[in-house]
Scaffold this motif. Sequence first.
Motif, PDB file in Angstrom:
ATOM      1  N   LEU A 107       0.805  -1.220   0.000  1.00 53.61           N
ATOM      2  CA  LEU A 107       0.000   0.000   0.000  1.00 53.61           C
ATOM      3  C   LEU A 107       0.844   1.278   0.000  1.00 53.61           C
ATOM      4  N   LEU A 108       1.922   1.309   0.773  1.00 61.12           N
ATOM      5  CA  LEU A 108       2.700   2.540   0.911  1.00 61.12           C
ATOM      6  C   LEU A 108       3.241   3.070  -0.420  1.00 61.12           C
ATOM      7  N   PRO A 109       3.781   2.224  -1.313  1.00 60.64           N
ATOM      8  CA  PRO A 109       4.290   2.780  -2.580  1.00 60.64           C
ATOM      9  C   PRO A 109       3.220   3.446  -3.432  1.00 60.64           C
ATOM     10  N   GLN A 110       1.956   3.135  -3.190  1.00 62.25           N
ATOM     11  CA  GLN A 110       0.876   3.741  -3.972  1.00 62.25           C
ATOM     12  C   GLN A 110       0.541   5.157  -3.511  1.00 62.25           C
ATOM     13  N   VAL A 111       0.947   5.502  -2.297  1.00 64.52           N
ATOM     14  CA  VAL A 111       0.576   6.816  -1.756  1.00 64.52           C
ATOM     15  C   VAL A 111       1.776   7.655  -1.323  1.00 64.52           C
TER      16      VAL A 111
END
Length: 211
Positions: A107-111
């Motif tokens: 999830l973190l790389p998407q935001v």
Amino acid sequence: MSSAPPAAPTAVPPAAPPHSAAEDAAALLVGSFLLAWALLLLQQADAVSGGLAGVAFLVAALGPVPLGVAFFLINLPFYGLAVRRLGWGFTLRTLACVTLTSVLAELLPQVVRVSMPLWLATAFAGLSLGIGFLVLFRHRASAGGFGILAFHLQERFGWRAGHVQMAFDAVVMVGALFVVGPRLAAASLLGVVVVNVVLAMNHRPGRYLVR
């Protein structure tokens, strides 16, 4: 002839109170986030880490398996050892941590986008990993994989978890040399050194126990 006065009894420090369930849950969240943050820094720098997370990086680099999925799947074989040697409580906490870290790693790389020099990114990633490991160890959990084995060897033979982890990391770094090349492998090695120095300085036999 007078005899020497008896020696004063040595004061025994009181046992530390156990962590509450809420404290353990908060620690697992914090530790998992620190691990996922480190994976984000390394992933966006095209570097790798040590330990089983490093193996997951290499698997993701060689094939279509996402990093978070690879990290979760590679950890599965180690849970049997964790149950037999370290108990169900440790195993379930570790499984929760690995699952949460895997989800956050996706999830973190998407935001979030992080831009920093390669060597600074790997150093900060190593620091984040080391602190995350310490948080989890203090609350009777680990990031799975080699951490489970290192924790078991420390509990059984008194070997420092940091030193055991360093030996595993050396093997992973040799593999990284052939997958990501000398420059990225050298920068990744800096992060590995940082995390192992943090563990070796702060995690010693008898200081943090699983049970």
